[in-house]
Design a protein around this motif. Structure first.
Motif, mmCIF file in Angstrom:
data_model
loop_
_atom_site.group_PDB
_atom_site.id
_atom_site.type_symbol
_atom_site.label_atom_id
_atom_site.label_comp_id
_atom_site.label_asym_id
_atom_site.label_seq_id
_atom_site.Cartn_x
_atom_site.Cartn_y
_atom_site.Cartn_z
ATOM 1 N N GLU A 170 0.681 61.701 12.202
ATOM 2 C CA GLU A 170 0.985 60.994 10.966
ATOM 3 C C GLU A 170 2.349 60.337 11.029
ATOM 4 O OE1 GLU A 170 0.395 63.395 7.452
ATOM 5 O OE2 GLU A 170 -1.683 63.723 8.078
ATOM 6 N N SER A 208 2.052 57.431 13.156
ATOM 7 C CA SER A 208 1.409 56.330 12.445
ATOM 8 C C SER A 208 2.400 55.632 11.517
ATOM 9 C CB SER A 208 0.244 56.860 11.599
ATOM 10 O OG SER A 208 -0.670 57.523 12.416
ATOM 11 N N TYR A 209 3.201 56.459 10.857
ATOM 12 C CA TYR A 209 4.166 55.886 9.923
ATOM 13 C C TYR A 209 5.143 54.983 10.665
ATOM 14 C CZ TYR A 209 7.544 55.690 6.146
ATOM 15 O OH TYR A 209 8.380 55.256 5.152
ATOM 16 N N THR A 210 5.617 55.492 11.811
ATOM 17 C CA THR A 210 6.548 54.712 12.609
ATOM 18 C C THR A 210 5.913 53.396 13.043
ATOM 19 O OG1 THR A 210 7.442 56.777 13.409
ATOM 20 C CG2 THR A 210 8.086 54.811 14.594
ATOM 21 N N SER A 237 3.395 51.890 11.671
ATOM 22 C CA SER A 237 3.171 51.046 10.508
ATOM 23 C C SER A 237 4.441 50.312 10.103
ATOM 24 C CB SER A 237 2.676 51.927 9.358
ATOM 25 O OG SER A 237 2.927 51.315 8.127
ATOM 26 N N HIS A 238 5.541 50.999 10.127
ATOM 27 C CA HIS A 238 6.767 50.428 9.606
ATOM 28 C C HIS A 238 7.534 49.640 10.668
ATOM 29 C CE1 HIS A 238 10.742 50.179 7.783
ATOM 30 N NE2 HIS A 238 10.121 50.329 6.624
ATOM 31 N N ASP A 239 7.763 50.280 11.792
ATOM 32 C CA ASP A 239 8.707 49.708 12.741
ATOM 33 C C ASP A 239 8.091 48.663 13.654
ATOM 34 O OD1 ASP A 239 10.346 51.405 11.530
ATOM 35 O OD2 ASP A 239 10.716 52.725 13.239
ATOM 36 N N ARG A 270 5.734 46.617 12.739
ATOM 37 C CA ARG A 270 5.426 45.418 11.974
ATOM 38 C C ARG A 270 6.668 44.572 11.703
ATOM 39 N NH1 ARG A 270 1.214 44.866 8.541
ATOM 40 N NH2 ARG A 270 2.706 44.474 6.895
ATOM 41 N N GLN A 303 0.320 37.296 14.031
ATOM 42 C CA GLN A 303 -0.577 37.662 12.926
ATOM 43 C C GLN A 303 -1.695 38.559 13.426
ATOM 44 O OE1 GLN A 303 -2.099 34.344 10.650
ATOM 45 N NE2 GLN A 303 -0.072 33.402 10.649
ATOM 46 N N GLY A 317 -0.537 41.982 13.989
ATOM 47 C CA GLY A 317 -0.389 42.677 12.695
ATOM 48 C C GLY A 317 -1.716 43.251 12.235
ATOM 49 N N ASP A 343 -2.873 47.253 11.793
ATOM 50 C CA ASP A 343 -3.472 47.792 10.569
ATOM 51 C C ASP A 343 -4.808 48.453 10.863
ATOM 52 O OD1 ASP A 343 -1.355 46.979 9.162
ATOM 53 O OD2 ASP A 343 -2.294 45.210 8.247
ATOM 54 N N LEU A 370 -4.292 51.773 12.568
ATOM 55 C CA LEU A 370 -3.830 52.784 11.609
ATOM 56 C C LEU A 370 -4.985 53.300 10.777
ATOM 57 C CD1 LEU A 370 -0.441 51.481 10.262
ATOM 58 C CD2 LEU A 370 -0.888 53.621 11.446
ATOM 59 N N ASP A 371 -5.811 52.359 10.293
ATOM 60 C CA ASP A 371 -6.964 52.772 9.492
ATOM 61 C C ASP A 371 -7.866 53.692 10.305
ATOM 62 O OD1 ASP A 371 -6.039 51.326 7.430
ATOM 63 O OD2 ASP A 371 -7.334 49.568 7.771
ATOM 64 N N ARG A 388 -6.398 57.118 10.719
ATOM 65 C CA ARG A 388 -6.397 57.876 9.464
ATOM 66 C C ARG A 388 -7.779 58.432 9.126
ATOM 67 N NH1 ARG A 388 -3.092 53.564 6.904
ATOM 68 N NH2 ARG A 388 -0.921 54.209 7.156
#
Lengths: 583, 136
Positions: free
Chosen positions: A345, A348-350, A352-354, A356, A393, A396, A400, A403-404, A407
């Motif tokens: 998790e 994933s957060y990293t 998702s954030h870093d 992008r 793009q 990106g 996503d 990540l989906d 999850r």
């Protein structure tokens, strides 16, 4: 492991309680068996002594019935009693005649006249004497032992005789050694005989009227052995003491000595002391168990309970310990898994954030370049910038989708009955709205439902229908079907299209993440759609297969079975016809 | 209009892109930039006379004091507890969204990778919060 030790302690405690209870119970039973044996023996002794005393009273009756009892009459009477058989233990039954002081010579003379040449009174004396004049059965031993014997001379006899005379009752002597071939300790009982017709209601009257005594000689061993053989328990020792004290000099009978016990063995399990009145004397009867006592099944039961309880406790302990250990291992595995999930998790957060953020910079500044500096670039340069922009793009979207996808594994399922037809219809409408120029025929079977998570099932259908829509993009008359087939109870859902299809040789690559069967410039996509679909289907306990042929369209079949989420037997859920066509 | 925005953002690229978009769309006449949570709190609650912002654009992942903590302190203070705060972040984590709204964020916007979409998002939220929205 604490649980295992607690179980062990509890089981041992229960075993202890059970053992204690059973052994108490067994002990109580043994005790009552012993008590019963002792009581039985005691009663037998008492009963037999009464019988013997009755025989003495009968003999006295003989004297009451005639003026003077001659030797022949006495002999005939005693013979009729059949002492050896009916009164074992009586060595001799006799009559001691009262000879007043100074009358001894006349007495000896009269007996000698009967034919007893060597008759003498032993010991003689000046005072009153009570020599035994009749002794039956008059065998050689009894004759030499008792005939003419003045019992009154010995203190132990005199006391019993005086007492018997005064109370007009049979009285026993203390322990004596009657002698004879059998030997061993014994005692005598005296029953007074008074002059016929004389008053005997007071002590002086009795003393005056005394004529002699009926005397019974007992040998303790014969007397009591016989009782014991008939009534006793062979594993119970039995001692009889004359008088109120224990001690060798009072010991009349010791069954243990005849049974071979020497008293050096272990302390007896039970013992009991009773008293009995015999001819006015107090006897002490002491019963105690011998080592052989208590080999009955009841005695073994406590040991059985103890050993099996101990064994059971150990088995329980072992089982619990094993369970506890495997549970500890399972817990460790679970905590490791949870740790891994947490790491995933945070990863994933990293991502998702870093990941992008730089993409946004790439895209943003290439857009600004196109906007502000387009005039300074030629067409080729502007094309490169567009490619940078498009690639960022695309990446990106890829992030996503990834990540989906990741999850999906941890997402909690929200289970309800889902209207799959409705979902498929809304997806189809959305697809058609997005590309109004395309002519696609959607054939959606109405009323198809399934139990599952509505959001996830929508994602799955979006991917499947979206793929079908995408891959039929070059068809003149595209046709996309959604429906369900009933294959022997388990519904099989399907999405079919008439697109280019795929080569079944690559069918197993369909569902891997980032696996593509078509070139990127042919059909766009992240390469993760079918992997997502498969993960959703598997989360619902189902299975998905793709069937296709190049140029003849593709079909995806899947099952949903939340009740059988375990992966076992999964292979058998598709019917045979399907498996054959799918391989 | 005299509208001031406080942009709390540690990434200089994002700062530049946001500033450009805001300038192009003519929404704010002043944008104050704080590069971490501590700087933002210092600006809002520190010594001296400051221009009070009408809107806070808040990134979540910040050095020193993170975005959620900044939000908690803004909402705990009487001077700022009604100040519109829009979370503008890369994160799409459900937990961040829920935490943000729990702490009293007025809006939660995920920064799109695509610059056109990003510009449009910033323009719209500026328009909404600074022009359309009425504050006490």
């Amino acid at each position: 492991m604490a649980v295992a030790y607690a179980v062990l302690a509890g089981a041992l405690f229960l075993t202890g309680v059970a053992w204690y209870y059973v052994s108490q119970n067994a002990r109580t039973q043994e005790q009552s068996r012993f008590d019963e044996a002792a009581q039985r023996t005691l009663q037998a002794v008492d009963r037999r002594m009464n019988t013997y005393v009755d025989a003495m009273f009968g003999t006295r009756g003989l004297f009451a019935a005639s003026r003077s009892v001659e030797r022949g009459e006495f002999r005939a009477y005693v013979r009729s009693l059949d002492l050896r058989r009916r009164y074992p233990g009586i060595q001799a039954l006799g009559y001691a005649r009262r000879v007043p002081a100074g009358g001894l010579e006349a007495h000896v003379e009269s007996v000698r006249e009967e034919g007893y040449e060597g008759y003498e009174v032993r010991p003689g004396g000046r005072g009153e004497s009570f020599p035994l004049v009749y002794v039956e059965p008059e065998d050689a031993a009894n004759r030499s032992m008792f005939l003419g014997r003045n019992m009154y001379a010995a203190g132990v006899h005199r006391a019993a005789m005086d007492r018997a005379r005064d109370v007009n009752l049979p009285r026993a002597s203390g322990k004596v050694a009657p002698g004879g071939p059998a030997g061993g300790p014994g005692f005598m009982i005296y029953l007074p005989v008074y002059r016929n017709g004389a008053p005997v209601s007071t002590v002086p009257e009795r003393r005056e009227a005394l004529q002699g005594y009926v005397v019974a000689v007992f040998r303790a061993r014969e007397l009591l052995e016989d009782i014991f053989i008939q009534q006793g328990d062979p594993s119970v020792d039995f001692k009889v003491y004359d008088g109120a004290e224990f001690g060798e000099e009072y010991l009349l009978y010791d069954r243990g000595s005849t049974a071979g016990a020497d008293g050096t063995g272990p302390a007896p399990l039970f013992s009991q002391t009773s008293t009995l009145q015999v001819g006015g004397r107090l006897w002490i009867l002491r019963f105690s168990t011998l080592p052989g006592f208590g080999t009955s099944p009841q005695e073994n039961l406590p040991r059985l309970v103890l050993y099996s309880g101990l064994a059971l406790s150990l088995v329980l302990f072992g089982l619990t310990a094993m369970l506890a250990r495997s549970r500890t291992q399972a817990e460790r595995a679970r905590s490791e898994l949870e740790e891994a999930n947490r790491e995933l998790e945070s990863f994933s957060y990293t991502v998702s954030h870093d990941l992008r953020a730089p993409l946004r910079s790439i895209n943003g500044f290439s857009s600004i370049l196109q906007e502000d500096y387009a005039g300074r670039l030629d067409e080729e340069g502007r094309d490169y910038l567009r490619r940078v922009s498009a690639a960022s793009q695309n990446m990106g979207r890829l992030i996503d989708a990834l990540l989906d996808f990741s999850r999906l594994r941890n997402r909690k399922l929200r289970t309800e009955r889902v209207d799959l037809s409705g979902i498929a219809r809304s997806i189809a409408d959305e697809l058609a709205r997005r590309r109004p120029e395309r002519r696609v025929e959607f054939a959606i079977q109405p009323g198809v439902t399934a139990r599952g998570d509505p959001d996830l099932l929508r994602v799955a259908l979006e991917n499947l229908l979206g793929n079908a829509f995408k891959f039929t993009g070059k068809q003149e008359r595209a046709r996309i079907e959604f429906g369900v087939e009933d294959a022997g109870g388990a519904p099989i859902y399907f999405v079919r299209d008439n697109g280019p299809g795929f080569d079944m040789a690559y069918a197993d690559k369909l569902f891997g993440a980032f696996q593509r069967l078509h070139k990127t410039d042919e059909f766009e996509g992240t390469g993760i759609g079918l992997a997502t679909v498969r993960r959703i289907v598997e989360r619902h306990g189902g299975e998905i297969r793709g069937v296709g042929a190049v140029g003849r369209g593709a079909a995806f079949y899947f099952t949903l079975d939340l009740d059988r989420e375990k992966p076992s037997r999964r292979k058998q859920r598709f019917p045979r016809w399907f498996r054959r066509s799918g391989s | 209009m005299s509208k001031t925005i406080l942009l709390i953002e540690d990434n200089p690229d994002d700062e530049l892109l946001t500033l450009r978009t805001l300038k192009r769309s003519n929404i704010a006449n002043e944008v104050i930039v704080a590069r971490d949570g501590a700087e933002a709190l210092e600006y809002l609650f520190g010594e001296g006379v400051r221009v009070r912002p009408e809107l806070v654009l808040l990134d979540l992942k910040l050095p020193r004091i993170d975005g959620l903590e900044v939000l908690r302190r803004l909402r705990a203070d009487r001077r700022t507890h009604l100040l519109p705060v829009v979370i503008l972040t890369s994160s799409r984590e459900q937990q961040d969204i829920v935490d943000g709204y729990d702490l009293g964020a007025n809006s939660y916007i995920r920064k799109p990778v695509d610059f056109d979409q990003f510009s449009e998002a910033v323009r719209q939220l500026g328009l909404y919060w600074l022009v359309l929205n009425e504050v006490p």
